[in-house]
Design a protein around this motif. Structure first.
Motif, mmCIF file in Angstrom:
data_model
loop_
_atom_site.group_PDB
_atom_site.id
_atom_site.type_symbol
_atom_site.label_atom_id
_atom_site.label_comp_id
_atom_site.label_asym_id
_atom_site.label_seq_id
_atom_site.Cartn_x
_atom_site.Cartn_y
_atom_site.Cartn_z
ATOM 1 N N VAL A 1 0.886 -1.170 0.000
ATOM 2 C CA VAL A 1 0.000 0.000 0.000
ATOM 3 C C VAL A 1 0.918 1.213 0.000
ATOM 4 O O VAL A 1 1.576 1.507 0.998
ATOM 5 N N CYS B 1 -8.586 1.515 -1.194
ATOM 6 C CA CYS B 1 -8.475 1.226 0.242
ATOM 7 C C CYS B 1 -9.780 0.652 0.770
ATOM 8 O O CYS B 1 -9.780 -0.128 1.725
ATOM 9 N N ALA C 1 -2.118 -0.762 -3.819
ATOM 10 C CA ALA C 1 -2.962 0.415 -3.609
ATOM 11 C C ALA C 1 -2.082 1.659 -3.545
ATOM 12 O O ALA C 1 -0.937 1.601 -3.099
ATOM 13 N N ARG D 1 1.486 0.663 5.487
ATOM 14 C CA ARG D 1 1.795 1.273 4.192
ATOM 15 C C ARG D 1 3.312 1.466 4.052
ATOM 16 O O ARG D 1 4.056 1.367 5.038
#
Ligand SMILES: [Zn+2]
Length: 266
Positions: free
Chosen positions: A6, A47, A66, A211
């Protein structure tokens, strides 16, 4: 299911102010990274899809990826979105409501921010909008009532402007603790995103999704490794001792009023 990168961006521009420069990617580097993302064969997801998958909903596609943006800089609309749109890559924008133009409360100095109207326009155009608190504090150092207010106030502002539920949050600087994560759930978010610099596994906590920060000095090789599902550890529920020690240090600093750099993330 392999772990998922992410990606966390802040700013995409060629002329950032000095304090933001380490967290800024040039327009050319951003285009190259998106090309690498497409070439990797990964499937870009939102998300919201990740949140659903992490809470018992439909699983993510194999090799998902993402793209997220924190803070709400004007350059998202000017520089990042056209490149994303040209490649059909969805993105999530986590907005610090108190820093939006024209107010900006001097939270993020010397930088052009999106307005609330622009955020609503982006949301209507298909950008997934999430909240990033109102005043960008380190939530884990606040009194719980203040942290709860940050989480709910920003959510309400965005919901009023966009006319629909805001289900996702990202913690400023990535900082949270078990109490903050509980507050995020109580505020009505379905999931919340941290930083952690880790790949997010299927077992990642829904209120602490990991992330990876893309910075000005992120080498193309490391970015490429992330797309291969490598080049960073996989997030685990256990908090590292160094994270805990760092939190106590930051809390002490917050008490005596020494600011931490805004874009600093952990
Ligand atoms: Zn931020």
């Amino acid at each position: 299911m392999p772990p998922l990168p992410v990606l966390l961006y802040h700013s995409v521009r060629d002329d950032p102010p000095g304090w933001l420069a380490p967290y800024t990617v040039s327009r050319a580097a951003f285009a190259a990274q998106l090309d690498a993302l497409i070439a990797s064969g990964r499937t870009p997801v939102t998300c919201g899809q990740i949140a659903a998958a992490r809470t018992g909903g439909p699983p993510l596609p194999e090799n998902a990826v993402a793209v997220t943006f924190d803070d709400g800089y004007l350059d998202f609309e000017r520089n990042a979105l056209p490149q994303l749109a040209a490649r059909g890559i969805p993105a999530t924008l986590f907005v610090t409501t108190g820093a939006l133009a024209p107010r900006n409360h001097s939270l993020l100095p010397d930088v052009a921010m999106l307005s609330l109207g622009a955020v609503a326009r982006l949301g209507a155009a298909g950008v997934e909008i999430g909240a990033h608190t109102h005043a960008h504090p380190q939530l884990d150092t606040l009194h719980p009532s203040a942290a709860a207010w940050e989480l709910t106030h920003s959510k309400e502002i965005l919901e009023q402007a966009l006319g629909h539920e805001i289900a996702l949050a990202a913690y400023p600087h990535g900082y949270s603790n078990p109490r903050v994560r509980e507050l995020a759930r109580d505020a009505g978010y379905r999931a919340a995103f941290a930083v952690r610099e880790r790949l997010s596994p299927e077992t990642d906590e829904p209120y602490r999704i990991a992330r990876l920060t893309v910075k000005s000095d992120t080498p193309a090789a490391r970015f490429g490794a992330w797309l291969q599902g490598a080049g960073a550890p996989v997030a685990t529920p256990r908090e590292r001792a160094s994270t805990l020690a760092w939190r106590y240090y930051r809390r002490a600093r917050a008490r005596v009023g020494i600011p931490c750099p805004l874009a600093e993330s952990r």
